[in-house]
Design a protein around this motif. Structure first.
Motif, PDB file in Angstrom:
ATOM      1  N   ALA A   1       5.295   2.324   0.225  1.00  0.00           N
ATOM      2  CA  ALA A   1       5.702   0.944  -0.033  1.00  0.00           C
ATOM      3  C   ALA A   1       5.077  -0.035   0.956  1.00  0.00           C
ATOM      4  O   ALA A   1       4.944  -1.231   0.658  1.00  0.00           O
ATOM      5  CB  ALA A   1       7.225   0.833   0.018  1.00  0.00           C
ATOM      6  N   HIS A   2       4.679   0.451   2.118  1.00  0.00           N
ATOM      7  CA  HIS A   2       4.122  -0.423   3.146  1.00  0.00           C
ATOM      8  C   HIS A   2       2.618  -0.250   3.332  1.00  0.00           C
ATOM      9  O   HIS A   2       2.028  -0.870   4.210  1.00  0.00           O
ATOM     10  CB  HIS A   2       4.842  -0.178   4.481  1.00  0.00           C
ATOM     11  CG  HIS A   2       6.245  -0.684   4.504  1.00  0.00           C
ATOM     12  ND1 HIS A   2       7.308   0.041   3.984  1.00  0.00           N
ATOM     13  CD2 HIS A   2       6.766  -1.851   4.953  1.00  0.00           C
ATOM     14  CE1 HIS A   2       8.426  -0.654   4.136  1.00  0.00           C
ATOM     15  NE2 HIS A   2       8.129  -1.798   4.703  1.00  0.00           N
ATOM     16  N   HIS A   3       1.997   0.595   2.529  1.00  0.00           N
ATOM     17  CA  HIS A   3       0.558   0.842   2.661  1.00  0.00           C
ATOM     18  C   HIS A   3      -0.217  -0.217   1.877  1.00  0.00           C
ATOM     19  O   HIS A   3       0.108  -0.494   0.720  1.00  0.00           O
ATOM     20  CB  HIS A   3       0.213   2.237   2.137  1.00  0.00           C
ATOM     21  CG  HIS A   3      -1.114   2.753   2.601  1.00  0.00           C
ATOM     22  ND1 HIS A   3      -2.309   2.246   2.138  1.00  0.00           N
ATOM     23  CD2 HIS A   3      -1.435   3.724   3.496  1.00  0.00           C
ATOM     24  CE1 HIS A   3      -3.310   2.892   2.702  1.00  0.00           C
ATOM     25  NE2 HIS A   3      -2.816   3.786   3.537  1.00  0.00           N
ATOM     26  N   PRO A   4      -1.242  -0.821   2.476  1.00  0.00           N
ATOM     27  CA  PRO A   4      -1.982  -1.881   1.778  1.00  0.00           C
ATOM     28  C   PRO A   4      -2.871  -1.382   0.645  1.00  0.00           C
ATOM     29  O   PRO A   4      -3.308  -2.170  -0.190  1.00  0.00           O
ATOM     30  CB  PRO A   4      -2.829  -2.503   2.902  1.00  0.00           C
ATOM     31  CG  PRO A   4      -3.008  -1.399   3.904  1.00  0.00           C
ATOM     32  CD  PRO A   4      -1.721  -0.619   3.866  1.00  0.00           C
ATOM     33  N   ASP A   5      -3.146  -0.091   0.600  1.00  0.00           N
ATOM     34  CA  ASP A   5      -4.030   0.475  -0.424  1.00  0.00           C
ATOM     35  C   ASP A   5      -3.386   1.753  -0.945  1.00  0.00           C
ATOM     36  O   ASP A   5      -3.845   2.857  -0.661  1.00  0.00           O
ATOM     37  CB  ASP A   5      -5.413   0.753   0.170  1.00  0.00           C
ATOM     38  CG  ASP A   5      -6.408   1.267  -0.859  1.00  0.00           C
ATOM     39  OD1 ASP A   5      -6.119   1.177  -2.075  1.00  0.00           O
ATOM     40  OD2 ASP A   5      -7.474   1.776  -0.461  1.00  0.00           O
TER      41      ASP A   5
END
Length: 349
Positions: free
Chosen positions: A230-234
Motif C-alpha cells: 500500500a505504501h510502495h510507489p511502484d
C-alpha cells in the motif's frame, strides 16, 4: 497489485535460506558444504539461495565472501542475504564489497539488511567501535546510506587526479541495478517504511505483534505485506519474499520423519503466545508430505500475498537431511505450488 498465488497459480520464484554451520575447530568442510549446497540448488532449478548472517558464531559471518565464492561456481542462481545486520558494517565499505560481487556474479546479488543495536552489543562494542561505540547510529539511516552509495550518489567532495592516480566521488565499482535489489525486513512499521523507500520486503518465520490486535501469525504476516504494498510507489514491481520452515517428507526415511516431527514439536510452544521483546510471534514449522504442505500454504495469508518464497532450513540437521529436504522442496512441493524450475536446471542424484 501482484496476483496472489492460488491453487493452480504460479509461484514465481523458489529459494531457501541456510545458516551455513561449520565446526569452529575445523571450519573449511562446513564452508565448502555451504558452497556445494548452492551448486546443488542451481542444478535443481532453484531461483535463489539466501544466507543467514551470524557474528561470533560458527555460521556465516561474512556472507559477501561466501557469495563471491558461490558466484564463481554458479551461472544463474540468485544469491541473497537474510540478513546483514548493518550495525556491524560501514555502509560505504559494504557498498564496495556488494558491488564488486554483484559484477562478478553478473547481477545476481540480493542484499537483505537489517538495522538496530547488534545482538549482544554490550559484550563486544569496545572491540567493534573502540572510540565511538556510544555514538553509533543504528537507525534506518544506515540503510539509506547504503542505498545512496549503491545508487552512485556522491560520497566524496573530491573527484579528479592526484599525482598519477584517478579518483571519483562515488563508490567503485558501480553496479547498475544493485540498489533495486536491496531487501529489508521487520514488523508493520518496517513494512511501511520499506514500501515508502521503494525497496524489497523480506518476511520470515517471526513477526512482531506491534500495531495489530491479531495473535494469528498468518494474519499478521498478511497485514504487513498488504501495508508494504500500500505504501510502495511502484506496486507492480514491489517484490515480497516469504520465509517459513517447511520440511517435506516425501522421500524421507522413517528416522528422518521422526526427527523432523520431534524438532517441530519441540518448537511449537513458542508459537502460542507473543514473546518479548516487541511481542515477537513465531510461526509453526510445517512438516509432512508435499500434498499436505501445499494445502497448508495455499491457506496461509502470508503465502497468498507473496510470489517469491525462501523456505528456511532448520539449524541443526545433518547434511543428508538437508539434501533430502532441498530435493523434495524442488521436486515434490514446488510442482504442487505451480513452480517451474529454471530451464537450465538439471536433475541431480
Amino acid at each position: 497489485m501482484t496476483d496472489m498465488p492460488r491453487r493452480g497459480g504460479p509461484l514465481r520464484k523458489l529459494g531457501f535460506l541456510t545458516i551455513g554451520r561449520f565446526d569452529a575447530g575445523n571450519p573449511r568442510p562446513g564452508i565448502e558444504e555451504t558452497l556445494d549446497v548452492i551448486e546443488r540448488a542451481e542444478a535443481l532449478g532453484y531461483d535463489s539461495v539466501w544466507l543467514r548472517c551470524r557474528h561470533l558464531q560458527p555460521g556465516i559471518s561474512s556472507p559477501v565472501a561466501i557469495m563471491a565464492a558461490a558466484s564463481q561456481r554458479t551461472r544463474r542462481i540468485e544469491l541473497g542475504t537474510a540478513v546483514i545486520p548493518l550495525g556491524l558494517e560501514n555502509p560505504l565499505r559494504l557498498a564496495e564489497d556488494l558491488a564488486t560481487v554483484d559484477i562478478l556474479s553478473g547481477g545476481r546479488i540480493n542484499p537483505g539488511v537489517s538495522v538496530g543495536t547488534p545482538m549482544l552489543y554490550e559484550h563486544y562494542k569496545h572491540a567493534l567501535y573502540p572510540n565511538t561505540h556510544e555514538l553509533e547510529d543504528f537507525s534506518k539511516g544506515r540503510v539509506l546510506r547504503l542505498l545512496s552509495a549503491l545508487r552512485g550518489d556522491p560520497v566524496s567532495d573530491f573527484a579528479g587526479t592526484l599525482g598519477i592516480e584517478q579518483f571519483t566521488n562515488r563508490v567503485q565499482p558501480h553496479s547498475p541495478g544493485l540498489a533495486s535489489r536491496v531487501w529489508y525486513g521487520g514488523g508493520l512499521s518496517s513494512a511501511v517504511w520499506a514500501g515508502e523507500q521503494g525497496i524489497n520486503y523480506l518476511t520470515s518465520s517471526v513477526v512482531s505483534t506491534e500495531g495489530t490486535e491479531s495473535r494469528d501469525f498468518a494474519t499478521i504476516q498478511g497485514q504487513q505485506i498488504d501495508a508494504y504494498r500500500a505504501h510502495h510507489p511502484d506496486v507492480e514491481n514491489a517484490r515480497v519474499s516469504q520465509g517459513l520452515v517447511v520440511i517435506p517428507t516425501d522421500s524421507a526415511t522413517d528416522d528422518q520423519i521422526r526427527r523432523y516431527r520431534e524438532y517441530a514439536a519441540s518448537r511449537f510452544e513458542r508459537t502460542k503466545t507473543p514473546q518479548r521483546p516487541r511481542g515477537m510471534l513465531f510461526a509453526p514449522d510445517y512438516v509432512g508430505p508435499a500434498d499436505e504442505l501445499a494445502d497448508q500454504l495455499y491457506a496461509h495469508a502470508g503465502f497468498q500475498r507473496a510470489d517469491e518464497i525462501a523456505f528456511a532450513l532448520p539449524f541443526t540437521f545433518a547434511p543428508d537431511d538437508y539434501a533430502q529436504i532441498i530435493g523434495d522442496l524442488a521436486e515434490k512441493l514446488g510442482p504442487r505450488l505451480a513452480w517451474e524450475p529454471a530451464s537450465d536446471g538439471s536433475a541431480v542424484s
